[in-house]
Design a protein around this motif. Structure first.
Motif, PDB file in Angstrom:
ATOM      1  N   GLU A   1       0.834  -1.189   0.000  1.00 56.44           N
ATOM      2  CA  GLU A   1       0.000   0.000   0.000  1.00 56.44           C
ATOM      3  C   GLU A   1       0.870   1.241   0.000  1.00 56.44           C
ATOM      4  O   GLU A   1       1.848   1.317   0.725  1.00 56.44           O
ATOM      5  CB  GLU A   1      -0.889  -0.015   1.246  1.00 56.44           C
ATOM      6  N   THR A   2       0.537   2.215  -0.815  1.00 50.21           N
ATOM      7  CA  THR A   2       1.292   3.462  -0.839  1.00 50.21           C
ATOM      8  C   THR A   2       0.405   4.636  -0.433  1.00 50.21           C
ATOM      9  O   THR A   2       0.629   5.289   0.552  1.00 50.21           O
ATOM     10  CB  THR A   2       1.869   3.715  -2.242  1.00 50.21           C
ATOM     11  N   LYS A   3      -0.655   4.853  -1.146  1.00 51.57           N
ATOM     12  CA  LYS A   3      -1.536   5.971  -0.840  1.00 51.57           C
ATOM     13  C   LYS A   3      -2.593   5.604   0.188  1.00 51.57           C
ATOM     14  O   LYS A   3      -3.015   6.423   0.970  1.00 51.57           O
ATOM     15  CB  LYS A   3      -2.233   6.454  -2.122  1.00 51.57           C
ATOM     16  N   GLY A   4      -3.079   4.363   0.174  1.00 50.74           N
ATOM     17  CA  GLY A   4      -4.115   3.954   1.096  1.00 50.74           C
ATOM     18  C   GLY A   4      -5.498   4.220   0.550  1.00 50.74           C
ATOM     19  O   GLY A   4      -5.694   4.988  -0.387  1.00 50.74           O
ATOM     20  N   ALA A   5      -6.469   3.547   1.157  1.00 48.85           N
ATOM     21  CA  ALA A   5      -7.849   3.660   0.688  1.00 48.85           C
ATOM     22  C   ALA A   5      -8.436   5.005   1.068  1.00 48.85           C
ATOM     23  O   ALA A   5      -8.124   5.570   2.098  1.00 48.85           O
ATOM     24  CB  ALA A   5      -8.681   2.537   1.303  1.00 48.85           C
ATOM     25  N   THR A   6      -9.297   5.506   0.208  1.00 51.99           N
ATOM     26  CA  THR A   6     -10.025   6.722   0.514  1.00 51.99           C
ATOM     27  C   THR A   6     -11.481   6.373   0.733  1.00 51.99           C
ATOM     28  O   THR A   6     -11.953   5.317   0.334  1.00 51.99           O
ATOM     29  CB  THR A   6      -9.923   7.744  -0.639  1.00 51.99           C
ATOM     30  N   VAL A   7     -12.217   7.262   1.373  1.00 53.20           N
ATOM     31  CA  VAL A   7     -13.636   7.041   1.599  1.00 53.20           C
ATOM     32  C   VAL A   7     -14.413   7.665   0.452  1.00 53.20           C
ATOM     33  O   VAL A   7     -13.835   8.227  -0.480  1.00 53.20           O
ATOM     34  CB  VAL A   7     -14.057   7.642   2.956  1.00 53.20           C
TER      35      VAL A   7
ATOM     36  N   LEU B   1     -11.588  11.550   0.604  1.00 55.15           N
ATOM     37  CA  LEU B   1     -10.649  11.914   1.658  1.00 55.15           C
ATOM     38  C   LEU B   1     -10.056  10.668   2.305  1.00 55.15           C
ATOM     39  O   LEU B   1     -10.720   9.642   2.425  1.00 55.15           O
ATOM     40  CB  LEU B   1     -11.351  12.765   2.718  1.00 55.15           C
ATOM     41  N   PHE B   2      -8.820  10.772   2.721  1.00 51.66           N
ATOM     42  CA  PHE B   2      -8.142   9.647   3.357  1.00 51.66           C
ATOM     43  C   PHE B   2      -8.605   9.535   4.810  1.00 51.66           C
ATOM     44  O   PHE B   2      -8.503  10.489   5.580  1.00 51.66           O
ATOM     45  CB  PHE B   2      -6.633   9.850   3.317  1.00 51.66           C
ATOM     46  N   PRO B   3      -9.114   8.371   5.226  1.00 48.39           N
ATOM     47  CA  PRO B   3      -9.605   8.231   6.602  1.00 48.39           C
ATOM     48  C   PRO B   3      -8.471   7.930   7.588  1.00 48.39           C
ATOM     49  O   PRO B   3      -7.678   7.021   7.385  1.00 48.39           O
ATOM     50  CB  PRO B   3     -10.559   7.037   6.503  1.00 48.39           C
ATOM     51  N   ILE B   4      -8.418   8.696   8.645  1.00 44.20           N
ATOM     52  CA  ILE B   4      -7.497   8.443   9.751  1.00 44.20           C
ATOM     53  C   ILE B   4      -8.339   8.192  10.993  1.00 44.20           C
ATOM     54  O   ILE B   4      -9.156   9.035  11.384  1.00 44.20           O
ATOM     55  CB  ILE B   4      -6.552   9.628   9.989  1.00 44.20           C
ATOM     56  N   LYS B   5      -8.157   7.034  11.601  1.00 40.79           N
ATOM     57  CA  LYS B   5      -8.964   6.660  12.763  1.00 40.79           C
ATOM     58  C   LYS B   5      -8.349   7.216  14.049  1.00 40.79           C
ATOM     59  O   LYS B   5      -7.145   7.104  14.281  1.00 40.79           O
ATOM     60  CB  LYS B   5      -9.067   5.134  12.861  1.00 40.79           C
ATOM     61  N   ALA B   6      -9.209   7.817  14.881  1.00 41.96           N
ATOM     62  CA  ALA B   6      -8.750   8.408  16.140  1.00 41.96           C
ATOM     63  C   ALA B   6      -9.850   8.287  17.180  1.00 41.96           C
ATOM     64  O   ALA B   6     -11.036   8.221  16.843  1.00 41.96           O
ATOM     65  CB  ALA B   6      -8.374   9.879  15.935  1.00 41.96           C
TER      66      ALA B   6
ATOM     67  N   ILE C   1      -7.832  14.813   4.096  1.00 44.38           N
ATOM     68  CA  ILE C   1      -7.961  13.906   5.240  1.00 44.38           C
ATOM     69  C   ILE C   1      -9.343  14.028   5.871  1.00 44.38           C
ATOM     70  O   ILE C   1      -9.907  15.121   5.965  1.00 44.38           O
ATOM     71  CB  ILE C   1      -6.887  14.231   6.293  1.00 44.38           C
ATOM     72  N   ARG C   2      -9.864  12.896   6.307  1.00 38.95           N
ATOM     73  CA  ARG C   2     -11.080  12.890   7.130  1.00 38.95           C
ATOM     74  C   ARG C   2     -10.802  12.066   8.370  1.00 38.95           C
ATOM     75  O   ARG C   2     -10.344  10.930   8.274  1.00 38.95           O
ATOM     76  CB  ARG C   2     -12.270  12.297   6.371  1.00 38.95           C
ATOM     77  N   ILE C   3     -11.082  12.643   9.544  1.00 38.03           N
ATOM     78  CA  ILE C   3     -10.889  11.916  10.791  1.00 38.03           C
ATOM     79  C   ILE C   3     -12.127  11.056  11.060  1.00 38.03           C
ATOM     80  O   ILE C   3     -13.254  11.546  11.044  1.00 38.03           O
ATOM     81  CB  ILE C   3     -10.655  12.871  11.974  1.00 38.03           C
TER      82      ILE C   3
ATOM     83  N   GLY D   1       0.571  15.817   5.654  1.00 37.44           N
ATOM     84  CA  GLY D   1      -0.620  16.655   5.561  1.00 37.44           C
ATOM     85  C   GLY D   1      -1.322  16.798   6.899  1.00 37.44           C
ATOM     86  O   GLY D   1      -1.828  17.873   7.238  1.00 37.44           O
ATOM     87  N   PHE D   2      -1.357  15.715   7.669  1.00 37.06           N
ATOM     88  CA  PHE D   2      -1.953  15.751   9.008  1.00 37.06           C
ATOM     89  C   PHE D   2      -1.226  16.776   9.877  1.00 37.06           C
ATOM     90  O   PHE D   2      -1.863  17.567  10.577  1.00 37.06           O
ATOM     91  CB  PHE D   2      -1.875  14.361   9.634  1.00 37.06           C
TER      92      PHE D   2
END
Length: 346
Positions: free
Chosen positions: A31-37, A41-46, A71-73, A261-262
């Motif tokens: 994986e390089t870029k990762g899945a988007t929603v 936007l790229f999902p980051i879990k928090a 990015i989307r949290i 970016g984060f």
């Protein structure tokens, strides 16, 4: 304390082993870029926050800085403080933040996490005192003669101190002030509870001293509690509030542009909070349902200062929480994303 921390380290090590198995099962997926929603936007879990750590997440999202970085949290719900690190190691969350002593204990246990961003720091002495990382209070009805931290030395027996969890800022900073006045550390008995509960616990006499963070300074004052110290008294300067945002090492390796970016987004959010403390406090108050007059002070620059980590590690070593030389400041953080630029929300 050492016995507890050794147990904690073993638990972290077991968690890491389980996490490693999961990583191996997914290793075939490069994986390089990762899945988007769906919104691209790229999902980051928090974790979902309801405490002093909420403000930069709330502000950064509310002002659209995450979205501007693609990015989307994805908030995964509230998590007990002691379970946040395991949740990141297991992949239930991607990112979290902590103080250097907690990161050092995790690293000593083999945790594959790294701090990528200098987050909160203690402000300069001439800035608003309500931006300082912690205040400590007593109930003046119970202790009418205690008007300073040094006065605690005159009280007989053990004293119950509130703390969110073990091995964080609450115990480290309070112990530093105690050392300053010759108060033995074994005089303190740590009682675990969130800051919001510490207000009532102090009023009811369930704890003798309550240490809390900025969102809870006003509620403490309203309750009639007496402030006896704050983090400036540690003499540590900015390091008294030092904290770092960390990701799993595999996440950093796979998604460096997302991490970059984060950091830009959160840096802008922190800069906005520093420039708009009243509005940030209002938004935080609305979100957590508690009157708030201040938030933490955030690093104005994209710098990683290992010198701010050193006293936290030294304290762990001197009190035999971790073996001497087991971890260094450079083991806890990465300079990969450091730009030395001043953050700007404009």
């Amino acid at each position: 304390m050492p016995g507890f921390m050794n147990k904690a380290i073993r638990i972290v090590a077991i968690t890491i082993a389980l996490s490693s198995v999961a990583s191996l099962l997914g290793a075939c997926k490069k994986e390089t870029k990762g899945a988007t929603v769906g919104d691209g936007l790229f999902p980051i879990k928090a974790i979902t926050r309801k405490d002093c750590s909420l403000a930069p997440w709330l502000v950064t999202e509310k002002l659209g800085y995450f979205a501007q970085e693609g990015i989307r949290i994805v908030y995964t719900g509230e998590t007990q403080p002691a379970l946040v690190l395991p949740s990141v190691l297991k992949g239930d969350n991607d990112v979290a933040g902590d103080h250097p002593n907690a990161l050092a204990v995790a690293k000593a246990g083999g945790a594959k996490i790294t701090g990528v961003m200098r987050n909160g720091i203690d402000p300069a002495p001439d800035l608003n005192p309500e931006l300082r990382h912690m205040f400590w209070y007593v109930n003046p009805e119970k202790y009418p003669d205690v008007k300073s931290f040094a006065d605690l030395k005159k009280l007989p027996g053990k004293l119950k101190f509130s703390t969110i969890t073990n091995n964080i800022c609450s115990d480290f900073l309070a112990n530093r002030i105690a050392d300053k006045y010759g108060i033995p550390r074994d005089k303190f008995e740590w009682v675990t509870m969130p800051d919001v509960q510490a207000i009532q616990a102090l009023k009811q006499g369930l704890v003798d001293v309550a240490g809390v963070h900025p969102p809870f300074y006003k509620p403490m004052a309203i309750s009639g509690a007496r402030k006896i110290s704050d983090s400036l008294e540690t003499g540590l300067g900015p390091a008294a509030g030092a904290s770092f945002t960390y990701f799993r090492d595999d996440f950093i390796e796979k998604h460096p542009d997302v991490v970059r970016g984060f950091i830009r987004a959160m840096g802008r959010g922190g800069a906005w909070i520093n420039d708009h403390p009243e509005m940030a406090a209002k938004w935080t108050s609305e979100a957590i349902g508690v009157p708030v007059t201040g938030n933490h002070y955030y690093s104005p620059r994209n710098d990683i200062l290992e010198s701010e980590i050193e006293p936290w590690i030294q304290d762990l070593e001197e009190h035999k929480v971790i073996p001497r030389g087991k971890v260094k400041p450079s083991d806890l953080v990465s300079h990969q994303f450091e730009t030395h630029e001043v953050y700007s929300w404009k």
